[in-house]
Design an enzyme around this catalytic site. Structure first.
Site, mmCIF file in Angstrom:
data_model
loop_
_atom_site.group_PDB
_atom_site.id
_atom_site.type_symbol
_atom_site.label_atom_id
_atom_site.label_comp_id
_atom_site.label_asym_id
_atom_site.label_seq_id
_atom_site.Cartn_x
_atom_site.Cartn_y
_atom_site.Cartn_z
ATOM 1 C CG ASN A 1 -2.798 1.091 -2.158
ATOM 2 O OD1 ASN A 1 -2.209 2.157 -2.036
ATOM 3 N ND2 ASN A 1 -2.484 0.214 -3.089
ATOM 4 C CG ASP B 1 10.276 28.929 -40.029
ATOM 5 O OD1 ASP B 1 11.415 29.396 -39.918
ATOM 6 O OD2 ASP B 1 10.046 27.730 -40.255
ATOM 7 C CG ASP C 1 14.404 24.619 -41.302
ATOM 8 O OD1 ASP C 1 15.325 25.457 -41.344
ATOM 9 O OD2 ASP C 1 13.289 24.811 -41.808
ATOM 10 C CG ASP D 1 9.314 24.995 -43.629
ATOM 11 O OD1 ASP D 1 10.553 25.183 -43.712
ATOM 12 O OD2 ASP D 1 8.476 25.831 -44.025
ATOM 13 C CB ALA E 1 -0.923 0.001 1.223
#
Length: 979
Positions: free
Chosen positions: A798, A368, A697, A693, A322
């Site tokens: 629990n 960008d 890059d 993109d 527990a």
């Protein structure tokens, strides 16, 4: 399914509707690279110009299966369920439970009709395993759904039209259109190319890009020498081309080595690793405490028979199960998966889970301009030809608009009309975009900038038929380094003379131009003329217009060794253009276009600023254009500056580090500058999110703490390098993703603080109850060791408090102030020092309250108030333990609401999370069942409680809420920092 295909030596019949030729046996077929293109295409039953029909593609997909590599077989559900029982402590608990059941079987006489304790513990362990199994299954399902959303796409020709489709739908015979940056989805035979090169290092080890051409290779050569083949998994790095698919899935060359990929292991996220380490440390501490409890019990217990020892052992193991947070990494996975699904709904596809953790710490967004901060719907506004600025009407991609000069129609000025048409004709020819109308809506296929030029040409009456007189026979593609695009055209009316058209950045083209048109006359272009054109270009840029220069020159076919007749007919094969062909150009004019800012971008920039996140624009556009857009979006602030690529080239690392904090716009940058900017910001201690993109890059995306690729305009290479892909290419989606990331991290933190503080309450209560039983006057009725709670009761708490209520915290709404805080400190753990203090404090309150109630209901206790007898007896012991059981459970249910925020009142937004209220109600209903259902009473050794008893348990449990509300109020008055 997924069979390899080798084109046969003899062509098969042409494709028939609804029927595809089956692959021939390899023994009777020649490899595609050894055969002419027309033989390969015919053998595949395809058409080089029109591709497959949609019907035929569907039929082949059903026959050959999806274009996917075989993955490792999924783990069977029954094995995943069994894995829930592999934890060492769970195994010990199950063994002890079996021993308890055997003892009951051998017991004479038996104290109960059934081995309730063994049954209950076994049932709870099974329920816990089932809950874990369901959570893992949901997490895997979420991940599979997200992978489908992030699946790569490819461009094909079907039904004679260019189409963008998921790569797994590609079939043998499909005609691929490949451009720089595309990931090759299948093995294909090149049909035609324009300086196409591919990076095949991953397959062949070739360190430089390989040039491609369509000529057959009549030799048995290795993969690296098959210049007319494209291979799945490689990347186009330059140029463009067309190819026909000859093999998919496991039939590809990479499919043959796919088995090497199947053994890849899942990598845990940094947060999971941190929590795994934290969990292990806590486990050691709690196991030590449990061992002390067990040892103390043995020493203090006057009864040492098997039943007493086994009962104590079960209690100690149950306490460990527990208290120990063995499921912390799994909890994080579920929390991240739920959050990632929400982010996907907000147009942000997370490819790597660590990005979710990092988003909450981002301090800078490098974005960008085109398509991210702006709409990416370029519209030509001005054509500067013959020294005169001509305004172009219309908006977007609709090919309608008037041409005017100073408000007057252009039609009244024939010389200027000719100059404008000459400029736009060239711009439309040195162009790869297409304008199409679908469902009444005009769309551009290809680059938006090129699309805007096509639209402007169409407005001037230059349709496809008017341009067809000048077929393209060669080109030098645009690259980020060249910043220009050149195409060579034949004239069917004058086949001996070829025309080169070039478009590109004015500062790149002007030095290459030697003449320009003044009306219909050619005049020399000297330095003074270039300065005048540059001034006009700057004037357009100050209006936030993006400018392109358009130029031309003529060259004799014989000079390039080209047959004029073949050129006019378009039968020239591959032509390598010399480097100097772009010199001695004639300037036709400048074109100014605008890409307006997205309406939501300004609000997103403002939100980011409120969240203490800096927005930095990085663009290849003109500095004046970039600054105008940045000012409109309030990216540029007082005291900040604009830096150009030319300035960056003169700076070393120290120079860049010195100014990078003050720059909000980097303009006219080269691809490698992005990487330098990211590294400079990181050296200054920033967590950087970078958008990109293009192919170039990729290094910056990989280096950034969070690489963000564009889903619409992004190349496959950039998407694979990124941590996250935006499906709408929108800056606002980045800010929204950061907000979601902060919310996800908050919820994981709430979950963990709740889980650990509740477990601490259980552990401290049991530890103090055993260690100080004598001081509290708690003596067992059977003269053995007094246990505050039984093992089954511990496991029940629990289950019902660490289950539904805790999971509901994972979908708690974001705090209203989540974007008003500073980003999380770099390297800060998910649980900080203040959290550990809070966990210890909450656990201590639970311990004191639970033991106080236990003592108040027990005869002979230190503060006995409600016991019916004067000495320990079974009835009062059962009542006291039931009250302690219920009080501890109520503590933990109140702790759920307390854990929603470290500073905000639990009553703020109380009804915002109906799932949490429902989960608490479900746990209460389950506790009622345990207390009042006869069969559950026997199993958990509980007794019914009266209304007054429930009031005591509720008020004592609510004391935790009162104490923490006072603490939170003090934090708010002191100006304590938010979560």
């Amino acid at each position: 399914m997924n069979q390899p295909y080798a084109a046969p030596v003899a062509p098969l019949h042409a494709q028939e509707p609804g029927r595809a030729p089956p692959p021939e046996p390899a023994a009777t077929a020649a490899p595609p690279h050894r055969l002419p293109v027309d033989v390969v295409v015919a053998g595949l039953g395809s058409d080089a110009a029109r591709g497959l029909t949609s019907t035929e593609a569907e039929r082949r997909l059903a026959e050959y299966g999806p274009n996917q590599l075989k993955s490792a077989p999924e783990t069977p559900w029954w094995r995943r369920l069994l894995e829930q029982f592999q934890d060492f402590l769970v195994i010990i608990l199950l063994v002890a439970t079996v021993i308890s059941a055997v003892e009951w079987i051998l017991e004479e006489p038996r104290e109960s009709a059934l081995p309730y304790e063994a049954i209950v513990i076994m049932a709870i362990v099974l329920l816990n395993a089932l809950l874990g199994f369901i959570q893992e299954a949901r997490a895997e399902k979420s991940v599979r759904a997200l992978m489908a959303l992030a699946a790569p796409e490819s461009t094909v020709v079907r039904d004679g039209e260019r189409q963008r489709i998921p790569a797994h739908l590609i079939v043998p015979g499909d005609v691929l259109l490949v451009e720089a940056g595309d990931r090759i989805p299948a093995d294909a035979r090149v049909i035609e190319d324009a300086n196409l090169r591919t990076d095949e290092a991953a397959l062949t080890g070739e360190s430089v890009p390989v040039g491609k051409d369509a000529a057959a290779i009549d030799a048995d050569v290795g993969l690296g020498d098959r210049k007319n083949m494209l291979f799945a998994g490689t990347t186009a790095t330059y140029g463009r081309g067309r190819a026909v698919v000859v093999a998919t899935a496991m039939g590809t060359e990479v499919g043959k080595i796919a088995e090497l990929l199947e053994g890849a292991k899942k990598e845990a996220t940094p947060l999971q690793k941190e929590l795994d380490r934290t969990g292990k440390r806590l486990s050691i501490i709690m196991l030590a405490i449990c061992a002390v409890v067990f040892a103390t019990g043995l020493m203090k217990n006057p009864v040492t028979d098997l039943d007493a020892i086994l009962s104590l052992f079960l209690f100690a193991v149950a306490l460990a199960v527990a208290a120990i947070p063995e499921a912390l990494p799994a909890i994080v996975t579920v929390g991240l998966s739920l959050g990632v699904r929400r982010m996907a709904a907000s147009n942000a596809i997370v490819r790597k889970l660590p990005a979710v953790e990092t988003l909450g710490a981002a301090t800078v967004i490098c974005s960008d301009k085109t398509g991210t901060l702006t709409r990416n719907e370029m519209t030509v506004r001005t054509v500067l030809a013959g020294g005169t600025a001509v305004d172009v009407g219309g908006s977007g991609y609709v090919p309608e608009g008037d041409f005017t000069v100073d408000g007057q129609p252009l039609a009244g000025r024939p010389d200027l009309t000719e100059a404008v048409e000459r400029t736009l004709r060239a711009a439309a020819l040195v162009n790869d975009a297409a304008l199409v109308c679908r469902d009444g809506r005009w769309l551009v296929q290809g680059d938006p900038t090129e699309g805007a030029l096509v639209v402007a040409a169409r407005k001037a009456g230059l349709d496809e038929a008017a341009l067809a007189r000048l077929p393209r026979i060669a080109e030098i593609p645009f690259t980020s380094e060249r910043k220009r695009h050149a195409t060579l055209h034949a004239d069917r009316d004058a086949p001996g003379t070829l025309t080169l058209y070039v478009k590109g950045a004015p500062e790149v083209l002007l030095p290459r131009c030697r003449q320009m048109f003044d009306g219909s006359r050619l005049v020399p272009l000297d330095d003074a003329g270039r300065a005048a054109v540059t001034a006009q270009n700057d004037g357009l840029a100050r209006q936030a217009l993006r400018t392109l220069a358009v130029a031309t020159r003529t060259v004799q076919a014989a000079t390039l060794g080209i047959d004029p007749a073949a050129a006019a007919a378009g039968r020239t094969g591959d032509i390598e253009l010399p480097e100097d062909i772009e010199d001695e150009l004639v300037l036709l004019g400048l074109v100014g276009m605008i890409d307006p800012p997205r309406t939501e971008a300004a609000a997103a920039v403002a939100t980011a600023r409120t969240a203490h996140i800096r927005t930095v624009m990085i663009t290849g556009d003109h500095p004046a254009t970039a600054e105008a857009i940045a000012r409109e979006l309030a990216i540029v602030e007082p005291g900040t500056r604009v830096v150009t690529g030319a300035e960056l080239r003169t700076m070393n690392e120290a120079d860049l580090d010195a100014i990078v904090e003050d720059v909000r716009v980097f303009a006219r940058v080269d691809p490698d500058h992005k990487l330098r900017i990211v590294e400079a910001l990181q050296r200054r201690g920033h967590i950087v999110a970078m958008t990109g993109d293009g192919i170039n890059d990729a290094p910056a995306l990989k280096t950034a703490n969070i690489g963000v690729a564009m889903g619409i305009t992004g190349t496959d290479v950039s998407k694979e390098a990124a941590d996250m892909v935006l499906t709408d290419d929108n800056f606002a989606s980045i800010v929204k993703a950061i907000e979601e990331g902060r919310g996800i991290f908050d919820n994981i933190r709430k979950y963990l603080v709740y889980l650990l503080s509740s477990n601490a309450g259980e552990l401290l209560t049991m530890f103090a109850g055993v260690m100080f039983a004598g001081l509290l006057g708690l003596a067992s009725t059977n003269h053995g060791l007094f246990l505050p709670l039984l093992a089954a009761q511990l496991l029940w708490i629990n289950l019902i408090t660490d289950g539904p209520p805790a999971l509901a915290l994972g979908i708690d709404p974001k705090d209203a102030d989540v974007m008003h805080r500073r980003p999380r400190r770099r390297g800060a753990g998910v649980i900080g020092g203040a959290d550990w203090v809070r966990i210890a404090g909450v656990g201590s309150v639970m311990m004191v309250g639970t033991l106080a109630v236990l003592d108040a209901y027990y005869p002979g206790g230190l503060i006995t108030l409600y016991a019916t007898g004067t000495a320990p007896n079974p009835a009062d012991e059962a009542m006291a333990r039931t009250m302690a059981f219920t009080t501890l459970m109520m503590f933990q249910l109140f702790n759920v609401f307390n854990s929603r925020s470290t500073h905000r009142s639990a009553f703020a937004g109380f009804f915002d999370n109906p799932w949490l209220l429902g989960a608490v109600a479900l746990s209460l209903a389950a506790q009622f069942l345990v207390i009042y259902a006869p069969f559950m009473q026997a199993a958990f050794q509980t007794v019914p409680l009266g209304f007054g008893d429930w009031m005591v348990a509720t008020l004592v449990g609510a004391s935790l809420l009162v104490v923490m509300e006072i603490v939170k109020l003090a934090l708010r008055l002191r100006g304590g920092e938010a979560d």
